[in-house]
Design an enzyme around this catalytic site. Structure first.
Site, PDB file in Angstrom:
ATOM      1  N   CYS A   1       3.968  -0.383 -13.326  1.00  0.00           N
ATOM      2  CA  CYS A   1       2.548  -0.521 -13.684  1.00  0.00           C
ATOM      3  C   CYS A   1       1.746   0.661 -13.145  1.00  0.00           C
ATOM      4  O   CYS A   1       2.006   1.148 -12.040  1.00  0.00           O
ATOM      5  CB  CYS A   1       1.985  -1.822 -13.129  1.00  0.00           C
ATOM      6  SG  CYS A   1       2.820  -3.267 -13.773  1.00  0.00           S
TER       7      CYS A   1
ATOM      8  N   CYS B   1      10.220  -1.252  -7.787  1.00  0.00           N
ATOM      9  CA  CYS B   1      10.056  -2.112  -8.960  1.00  0.00           C
ATOM     10  C   CYS B   1      10.244  -1.273 -10.212  1.00  0.00           C
ATOM     11  O   CYS B   1       9.808  -0.124 -10.274  1.00  0.00           O
ATOM     12  CB  CYS B   1       8.668  -2.742  -8.965  1.00  0.00           C
ATOM     13  SG  CYS B   1       8.392  -3.835 -10.377  1.00  0.00           S
TER      14      CYS B   1
ATOM     15  N   CYS C   1      -0.564  -6.771  -0.544  1.00  0.00           N
ATOM     16  CA  CYS C   1       0.647  -7.213  -1.219  1.00  0.00           C
ATOM     17  C   CYS C   1       0.971  -6.270  -2.357  1.00  0.00           C
ATOM     18  O   CYS C   1       0.125  -5.929  -3.148  1.00  0.00           O
ATOM     19  CB  CYS C   1       0.457  -8.623  -1.770  1.00  0.00           C
ATOM     20  SG  CYS C   1       0.404  -9.850  -0.494  1.00  0.00           S
TER      21      CYS C   1
ATOM     22  N   SER D   1       4.598 -14.709  -8.760  1.00  0.00           N
ATOM     23  CA  SER D   1       3.699 -13.829  -9.508  1.00  0.00           C
ATOM     24  C   SER D   1       4.546 -12.901 -10.369  1.00  0.00           C
ATOM     25  O   SER D   1       5.483 -12.266  -9.894  1.00  0.00           O
ATOM     26  CB  SER D   1       2.856 -13.019  -8.525  1.00  0.00           C
ATOM     27  OG  SER D   1       2.046 -12.097  -9.216  1.00  0.00           O
TER      28      SER D   1
ATOM     29  N   GLU E   1       8.105  -4.899   2.509  1.00  0.00           N
ATOM     30  CA  GLU E   1       7.060  -5.431   3.368  1.00  0.00           C
ATOM     31  C   GLU E   1       6.917  -6.938   3.199  1.00  0.00           C
ATOM     32  O   GLU E   1       7.188  -7.489   2.136  1.00  0.00           O
ATOM     33  CB  GLU E   1       5.719  -4.776   3.035  1.00  0.00           C
ATOM     34  CG  GLU E   1       5.243  -5.141   1.657  1.00  0.00           C
ATOM     35  CD  GLU E   1       3.851  -4.619   1.327  1.00  0.00           C
ATOM     36  OE1 GLU E   1       3.145  -4.172   2.236  1.00  0.00           O
ATOM     37  OE2 GLU E   1       3.496  -4.682   0.153  1.00  0.00           O
TER      38      GLU E   1
ATOM     39  N   CYS F   1       3.306 -13.445   2.193  1.00  0.00           N
ATOM     40  CA  CYS F   1       3.531 -12.684   0.967  1.00  0.00           C
ATOM     41  C   CYS F   1       4.914 -12.028   1.078  1.00  0.00           C
ATOM     42  O   CYS F   1       5.160 -11.236   1.983  1.00  0.00           O
ATOM     43  CB  CYS F   1       2.426 -11.636   0.848  1.00  0.00           C
ATOM     44  SG  CYS F   1       2.593 -10.600  -0.595  1.00  0.00           S
TER      45      CYS F   1
ATOM     46  N   ASN G   1      -6.899  -1.371  -5.220  1.00  0.00           N
ATOM     47  CA  ASN G   1      -6.691  -0.482  -4.066  1.00  0.00           C
ATOM     48  C   ASN G   1      -6.297   0.879  -4.574  1.00  0.00           C
ATOM     49  O   ASN G   1      -5.153   1.064  -4.982  1.00  0.00           O
ATOM     50  CB  ASN G   1      -5.525  -0.973  -3.231  1.00  0.00           C
ATOM     51  CG  ASN G   1      -5.830  -2.286  -2.603  1.00  0.00           C
ATOM     52  OD1 ASN G   1      -6.847  -2.435  -1.958  1.00  0.00           O
ATOM     53  ND2 ASN G   1      -4.972  -3.245  -2.830  1.00  0.00           N
TER      54      ASN G   1
ATOM     55  N   CYS H   1      -0.127   0.389  -9.660  1.00  0.00           N
ATOM     56  CA  CYS H   1       0.621  -0.195  -8.533  1.00  0.00           C
ATOM     57  C   CYS H   1       1.468   0.866  -7.836  1.00  0.00           C
ATOM     58  O   CYS H   1       2.273   1.544  -8.483  1.00  0.00           O
ATOM     59  CB  CYS H   1       1.504  -1.330  -9.039  1.00  0.00           C
ATOM     60  SG  CYS H   1       2.615  -2.004  -7.787  1.00  0.00           S
TER      61      CYS H   1
ATOM     62  N   GLU I   1       9.372  -7.229  -8.895  1.00  0.00           N
ATOM     63  CA  GLU I   1       9.095  -8.200  -9.956  1.00  0.00           C
ATOM     64  C   GLU I   1      10.105  -9.345  -9.793  1.00  0.00           C
ATOM     65  O   GLU I   1      11.278  -9.215 -10.162  1.00  0.00           O
ATOM     66  CB  GLU I   1       9.243  -7.505 -11.323  1.00  0.00           C
ATOM     67  CG  GLU I   1       9.237  -8.433 -12.514  1.00  0.00           C
ATOM     68  CD  GLU I   1       8.116  -9.463 -12.515  1.00  0.00           C
ATOM     69  OE1 GLU I   1       6.940  -9.076 -12.499  1.00  0.00           O
ATOM     70  OE2 GLU I   1       8.430 -10.669 -12.514  1.00  0.00           O
TER      71      GLU I   1
ATOM     72  N   SER J   1       0.237 -11.496 -13.895  1.00  0.00           N
ATOM     73  CA  SER J   1      -0.586 -10.297 -13.743  1.00  0.00           C
ATOM     74  C   SER J   1      -0.982  -9.811 -15.130  1.00  0.00           C
ATOM     75  O   SER J   1      -0.201  -9.174 -15.816  1.00  0.00           O
ATOM     76  CB  SER J   1       0.217  -9.225 -13.001  1.00  0.00           C
ATOM     77  OG  SER J   1       0.473  -9.666 -11.684  1.00  0.00           O
TER      78      SER J   1
HETATM   79  N1  SAH Z   1       5.519  -7.875  -9.718  1.00  0.00           N
HETATM   80  C1  SAH Z   1       4.736  -9.035  -9.584  1.00  0.00           C
HETATM   81  C2  SAH Z   1       4.423  -9.405  -8.151  1.00  0.00           C
HETATM   82  C3  SAH Z   1       4.148  -8.284  -7.201  1.00  0.00           C
HETATM   83  S1  SAH Z   1       2.666  -7.384  -7.491  1.00  0.00           S
HETATM   84  C4  SAH Z   1       3.454  -8.904 -10.393  1.00  0.00           C
HETATM   85  O1  SAH Z   1       3.177  -7.826 -10.893  1.00  0.00           O
HETATM   86  O2  SAH Z   1       2.773  -9.905 -10.540  1.00  0.00           O
HETATM   87  C5  SAH Z   1       1.486  -8.499  -6.793  1.00  0.00           C
HETATM   88  C6  SAH Z   1       0.067  -8.312  -7.283  1.00  0.00           C
HETATM   89  O3  SAH Z   1      -0.489  -7.094  -6.769  1.00  0.00           O
HETATM   90  C7  SAH Z   1      -0.030  -8.228  -8.805  1.00  0.00           C
HETATM   91  O4  SAH Z   1      -1.028  -9.068  -9.311  1.00  0.00           O
HETATM   92  C8  SAH Z   1      -0.388  -6.793  -9.003  1.00  0.00           C
HETATM   93  O5  SAH Z   1      -1.056  -6.645 -10.204  1.00  0.00           O
HETATM   94  C9  SAH Z   1      -1.241  -6.498  -7.795  1.00  0.00           C
HETATM   95  N2  SAH Z   1      -1.422  -5.064  -7.538  1.00  0.00           N
HETATM   96  C10 SAH Z   1      -0.525  -4.095  -7.719  1.00  0.00           C
HETATM   97  N3  SAH Z   1      -1.054  -2.895  -7.412  1.00  0.00           N
HETATM   98  C11 SAH Z   1      -2.328  -3.131  -7.025  1.00  0.00           C
HETATM   99  C12 SAH Z   1      -3.386  -2.289  -6.565  1.00  0.00           C
HETATM  100  N4  SAH Z   1      -3.241  -0.976  -6.452  1.00  0.00           N
HETATM  101  N5  SAH Z   1      -4.552  -2.853  -6.238  1.00  0.00           N
HETATM  102  C13 SAH Z   1      -4.692  -4.199  -6.328  1.00  0.00           C
HETATM  103  N6  SAH Z   1      -3.747  -5.031  -6.747  1.00  0.00           N
HETATM  104  C14 SAH Z   1      -2.563  -4.505  -7.099  1.00  0.00           C
HETATM  105 FE1  SF4 Z   2       6.106  -4.108 -10.334  1.00  0.00          FE
HETATM  106 FE2  SF4 Z   2       4.203  -5.960 -10.008  1.00  0.00          FE
HETATM  107 FE3  SF4 Z   2       3.817  -3.429  -9.194  1.00  0.00          FE
HETATM  108 FE4  SF4 Z   2       3.875  -3.983 -11.801  1.00  0.00          FE
HETATM  109  S1  SF4 Z   2       2.366  -4.732 -10.302  1.00  0.00           S
HETATM  110  S2  SF4 Z   2       4.934  -2.270 -10.777  1.00  0.00           S
HETATM  111  S3  SF4 Z   2       5.404  -5.568 -11.850  1.00  0.00           S
HETATM  112  S4  SF4 Z   2       5.303  -4.850  -8.377  1.00  0.00           S
END
Ligand code: SAH
Ligand code: SF4
Length: 388
Positions: free
Chosen positions: A115, A111, A350, A201, A91, A104, A307, A118, A170, A223
């Site tokens: 996490c 990934c 995002c 990020s 996306e 974005c 979210n 996520c 990532e 993050s």
């Molecule tokens: N992998 C990188 C960049 C992509 S994630 C990273 O982790 O920084 C981009 C942002 O979205 C990160 O700050 C991540 O923590 C946040 N994110 C991921 N899942 C989310 C969710 N369910 N609700 C809100 N933010 C989220």
């Molecule tokens: Fe990957 Fe970033 Fe999502 Fe963590 S928050 S799983 S590093 S995309």
């Protein structure tokens, strides 16, 4: 096989042209045609010699990703889903504001970090994107939107003023491919974005933070999501490899050449998990302790409303809790912002692509079996980072 011209930064393109005996300025002309004018066929590149255009026809192409879908929010946010083959999609989200337009961009299909909060992480890892696939997201959005502005009579100037590498993936686990893409974004002959308007990020790939500092010191967002290792280990598995103290020191090293810059810490507010007064207290202590003489002035904290998605088993912190948390940090002198939501109605956040991309690994299914469904399905808004 033809080479994809979107894979090259200006240096790479210059080398390519040199192989054909062309002078470096020819590469610059070509680069401008592609990125500044959005040219899609070589015939329209009128100031290039016919011989060079022929070489280009024979050996090169501009590879476009098919658009799977386009969703528009009533607030102007647009989300595109691009097909990257083998059942994978990534996306790209455009977020217009009064004084800027932020794109974005995704860096991987899926990934590997995994996490807990996520949805991309829950899908598992499919593959790295190529430089051309990252650059294409910007190329497409910029020229698509510019054309749209022109037809509506608005000024045809640049539409995208900021890029955040906050889509799927990532970016620092796809570093060698990311670097030329960043250079295209920054080049005056392409998108001309200043280094403060491009944000990488990361969940905290420490050695690559150091390399980025050397190679292309754009704005850094980390993050964080937890103030201590025990908790961060459970939320961001990469923490077991690069614990918080190491990560913080890498951030401080990143700032050494430009001490007036700052690192943005992203902190996703999870109800009852990381949003309590004791967490805010630990966070303040951590920032002060690690920053030493810099105190709290070396970073900004960006609180992100979570979210929810069913497989996470997590809930969004109530608004009042976020406010309290934010106030505690502000009172201690930590610059703190709360991200506002955008694109609620189009399911565009995002890094959030639940359900639309094939789960390649079965991770999602296995987790679903383990975690009881306690979470109500909610639309996933996109967030605007107010700190850049
Ligand atoms: N992998 C990188 C960049 C992509 S994630 C990273 O982790 O920084 C981009 C942002 O979205 C990160 O700050 C991540 O923590 C946040 N994110 C991921 N899942 C989310 C969710 N369910 N609700 C809100 N933010 C989220
Ligand atoms: Fe990957 Fe970033 Fe999502 Fe963590 S928050 S799983 S590093 S995309």
């Amino acid at each position: 096989m033809k080479v994809n011209l979107l894979d090259f930064d200006l240096q790479g393109l210059t080398r390519l042209c040199e192989q054909w005996g062309e002078k470096p300025f020819r590469a610059t002309q070509l680069f401008r045609w592609i990125h500044q004018k959005g040219a899609i066929n070589f015939a329209e590149m009128s100031d290039l010699a016919k011989t060079l255009r022929l070489q280009l026809e024979q050996h090169c192409e501009l590879v476009a990703l098919p658009v799977v879908s386009e969703h528009r929010s009533t607030d102007g946010t647009i989300k595109w889903l691009f097909d990257v083959g083998a059942g994978n999609a990534v996306e790209t989200v455009f977020i217009p504001e009064d004084d800027r337009g932020t794109l974005c961009v995704s860096s991987q299909a899926g990934c590997a970090v995994g996490c807990r909060f996520c949805s991309t992480g829950h899908q598992g890892f499919s593959r790295n994107l190529t430089t051309g696939e990252m650059v294409f997201q910007l190329w497409f959005a910029e020229h698509f939107l510019r054309r749209e502005h022109q037809t509506s009579g608005a000024s045809p100037e640049r539409v995208i003023t900021n890029v955040v590498m906050m889509g799927m993936g990532e970016p620092l686990q796809n570093y060698d491919v990311l670097l030329p893409a960043l250079r295209v974004m920054l080049s005056d002959h392409a998108y001309g974005l200043s280094r403060r308007r491009v944000t990488v990020s990361t969940s905290g790939v420490v050695p690559m933070i150091d390399r980025l500092a050397q190679d292309c010191p754009v704005a850094l967002a980390v993050s964080l999501h937890a103030p201590n290792d025990a908790l961060r280990d459970t939320l961001v598995p990469l923490n077991r490899k690069y614990p918080i103290a190491e990560l913080m020191q890498a951030c401080l090293r990143y700032l050494e050449p430009a001490p007036r810059d700052f690192v943005t810490f992203e902190y996703c507010m999870l109800d009852g998990v990381n949003d309590q007064p004791e967490h805010a207290g630990q966070l303040i202590e951590l920032i002060r302790h690690q920053g030493q003489h810099l105190g709290t002035r070396w970073c900004k904290l960006n609180l992100i409303p979570f979210n929810p998605f069913p497989e996470s088993g997590l809930l969004r912190s109530p608004k009042a809790q976020v406010q309290l948390f934010s106030q505690q940090l502000l009172d201690a002198g930590v610059v703190t912002t709360i991200r506002k939501t955008r694109g609620d109605d189009i399911d565009a956040a995002c890094g959030q692509l639940a359900g639309e991309v094939q789960d390649r690994t079965g991770v999602q299914q296995r987790r679903e079996q383990r975690i009881e469904s306690q979470v109500h399905w909610a639309p996933k808004p996109v967030y605007v980072d107010e700190s850049h």
